[in-house]
Design a protein around this motif. Sequence first.
Motif, mmCIF file in Angstrom:
data_model
loop_
_atom_site.group_PDB
_atom_site.id
_atom_site.type_symbol
_atom_site.label_atom_id
_atom_site.label_comp_id
_atom_site.label_asym_id
_atom_site.label_seq_id
_atom_site.Cartn_x
_atom_site.Cartn_y
_atom_site.Cartn_z
ATOM 1 N N LEU A 105 -5.005 -3.189 7.651
ATOM 2 C CA LEU A 105 -5.392 -2.995 6.241
ATOM 3 C C LEU A 105 -4.284 -3.254 5.233
ATOM 4 O O LEU A 105 -4.534 -3.232 4.030
ATOM 5 C CB LEU A 105 -5.911 -1.554 6.046
ATOM 6 C CG LEU A 105 -7.061 -1.107 6.961
ATOM 7 C CD1 LEU A 105 -7.314 0.386 6.808
ATOM 8 C CD2 LEU A 105 -8.332 -1.891 6.666
ATOM 9 N N ALA A 106 -3.033 -3.463 5.698
ATOM 10 C CA ALA A 106 -1.906 -3.623 4.770
ATOM 11 C C ALA A 106 -1.164 -4.916 5.065
ATOM 12 O O ALA A 106 -1.298 -5.499 6.146
ATOM 13 C CB ALA A 106 -0.956 -2.432 4.894
ATOM 14 N N LEU A 107 -0.378 -5.358 4.076
ATOM 15 C CA LEU A 107 0.328 -6.629 4.224
ATOM 16 C C LEU A 107 1.808 -6.541 3.860
ATOM 17 O O LEU A 107 2.607 -7.326 4.367
ATOM 18 C CB LEU A 107 -0.377 -7.677 3.356
ATOM 19 C CG LEU A 107 -0.242 -9.137 3.729
ATOM 20 C CD1 LEU A 107 -0.591 -9.406 5.189
ATOM 21 C CD2 LEU A 107 -1.138 -9.985 2.807
ATOM 22 N N THR A 108 2.176 -5.598 2.981
ATOM 23 C CA THR A 108 3.569 -5.533 2.523
ATOM 24 C C THR A 108 4.154 -4.143 2.740
ATOM 25 O O THR A 108 3.440 -3.138 2.683
ATOM 26 C CB THR A 108 3.688 -5.880 1.022
ATOM 27 O OG1 THR A 108 3.030 -4.861 0.259
ATOM 28 C CG2 THR A 108 3.080 -7.242 0.718
ATOM 29 N N ILE A 109 5.483 -4.111 2.934
ATOM 30 C CA ILE A 109 6.169 -2.842 3.203
ATOM 31 C C ILE A 109 6.123 -1.920 1.989
ATOM 32 O O ILE A 109 6.080 -0.695 2.127
ATOM 33 C CB ILE A 109 7.617 -3.100 3.680
ATOM 34 C CG1 ILE A 109 8.222 -1.843 4.316
ATOM 35 C CG2 ILE A 109 8.499 -3.635 2.554
ATOM 36 C CD1 ILE A 109 9.495 -2.113 5.099
ATOM 37 N N GLU A 110 6.079 -2.499 0.784
ATOM 38 C CA GLU A 110 6.028 -1.685 -0.439
ATOM 39 C C GLU A 110 4.675 -0.994 -0.582
ATOM 40 O O GLU A 110 4.556 -0.009 -1.310
ATOM 41 C CB GLU A 110 6.269 -2.539 -1.697
ATOM 42 C CG GLU A 110 7.645 -3.168 -1.792
ATOM 43 C CD GLU A 110 7.783 -4.450 -0.972
ATOM 44 O OE1 GLU A 110 6.749 -4.985 -0.495
ATOM 45 O OE2 GLU A 110 8.925 -4.904 -0.780
ATOM 46 N N ASP A 111 3.669 -1.545 0.056
ATOM 47 C CA ASP A 111 2.307 -0.997 -0.075
ATOM 48 C C ASP A 111 1.706 -0.864 1.325
ATOM 49 O O ASP A 111 0.685 -1.467 1.642
ATOM 50 C CB ASP A 111 1.466 -1.930 -0.957
ATOM 51 C CG ASP A 111 0.174 -1.269 -1.413
ATOM 52 O OD1 ASP A 111 0.001 -0.050 -1.189
ATOM 53 O OD2 ASP A 111 -0.675 -1.974 -1.986
ATOM 54 N N ASN A 112 2.372 -0.041 2.134
ATOM 55 C CA ASN A 112 1.954 0.076 3.538
ATOM 56 C C ASN A 112 0.980 1.235 3.778
ATOM 57 O O ASN A 112 0.799 1.685 4.900
ATOM 58 C CB ASN A 112 3.176 0.132 4.464
ATOM 59 C CG ASN A 112 4.101 1.291 4.148
ATOM 60 O OD1 ASN A 112 3.769 2.154 3.324
ATOM 61 N ND2 ASN A 112 5.242 1.335 4.809
ATOM 62 N N LEU A 113 0.361 1.704 2.722
ATOM 63 C CA LEU A 113 -0.819 2.579 2.691
ATOM 64 C C LEU A 113 -0.614 4.037 3.064
ATOM 65 O O LEU A 113 -1.264 4.908 2.483
ATOM 66 C CB LEU A 113 -1.958 2.019 3.569
ATOM 67 C CG LEU A 113 -2.547 0.689 3.125
ATOM 68 C CD1 LEU A 113 -3.638 0.266 4.109
ATOM 69 C CD2 LEU A 113 -3.121 0.769 1.721
ATOM 70 N N THR A 114 0.216 4.317 4.061
ATOM 71 C CA THR A 114 0.309 5.709 4.507
ATOM 72 C C THR A 114 1.748 6.126 4.782
ATOM 73 O O THR A 114 2.618 5.291 5.055
ATOM 74 C CB THR A 114 -0.482 5.933 5.817
ATOM 75 O OG1 THR A 114 0.009 5.046 6.813
ATOM 76 C CG2 THR A 114 -1.971 5.745 5.621
ATOM 77 N N HIS A 115 1.952 7.427 4.725
ATOM 78 C CA HIS A 115 3.136 8.058 5.302
ATOM 79 C C HIS A 115 2.655 8.910 6.458
ATOM 80 O O HIS A 115 1.579 9.506 6.374
ATOM 81 C CB HIS A 115 3.833 8.965 4.277
ATOM 82 C CG HIS A 115 4.789 9.908 4.938
ATOM 83 N ND1 HIS A 115 6.070 9.523 5.273
ATOM 84 C CD2 HIS A 115 4.639 11.182 5.401
ATOM 85 C CE1 HIS A 115 6.667 10.535 5.900
ATOM 86 N NE2 HIS A 115 5.824 11.543 5.982
ATOM 87 N N SER A 116 3.447 9.001 7.514
ATOM 88 C CA SER A 116 3.178 10.019 8.529
ATOM 89 C C SER A 116 4.507 10.542 9.056
ATOM 90 O O SER A 116 5.498 9.801 9.120
ATOM 91 C CB SER A 116 2.301 9.474 9.655
ATOM 92 O OG SER A 116 2.809 8.259 10.152
#
Length: 136
Positions: A105-116
């Motif tokens: 679902l994601a493409l770039t490290i700046e917008d990698n959707l989640t933290h865990s």
Amino acid sequence: METTLVLIKPGGVQRNLIGEITRRIEARNLKVTGLKLINAPRTTVEEHYAEHKERPFFTSVVDYLTSGPIVAIAVQGDNAVKAIRAMMGATNPVDAAPGTVRGDLALTIEDNLTHSSSDPEAAARELALWFPEGTI
Ligand code: CDP
Ligand code: MG
């Protein structure tokens, strides 16, 4: 039994992925024991990412996490910390395996959707920070 923290970052909320990401967590038979949509205070995000304070991306990641609403989720289950990290995938989505949230679902490290949370100690610290009222 472990509990870990997931944050759906502003890009994930804006892209209407709250349901998709939560669906994957629940489908794994992990339990949601805390869940909230919030505009995170900058001080909380700075504390959350304190380990990265000296990194060049610190300011931009804090700016990003405070740029819009995020979802904080407490997730409980056997080996929840490791299971969730594996499910989210590598930090840089171009290195994340297909089948993972970032790989699908994601493409770039700046917008990698989640933290865990990276390990049980980090999970305990982060859960206390994001769920000071406690979880279910
Ligand atoms: O989120 P994760 O634990 O996989 O990665 P991290 O190394 O703890 O970095 C925290 C966050 O900072 C990442 O998820 C990225 O959003 C951001 N970051 C970045 O923008 N540029 C980098 N070179 C490294 C991390
Ligand atoms: Mg990390």
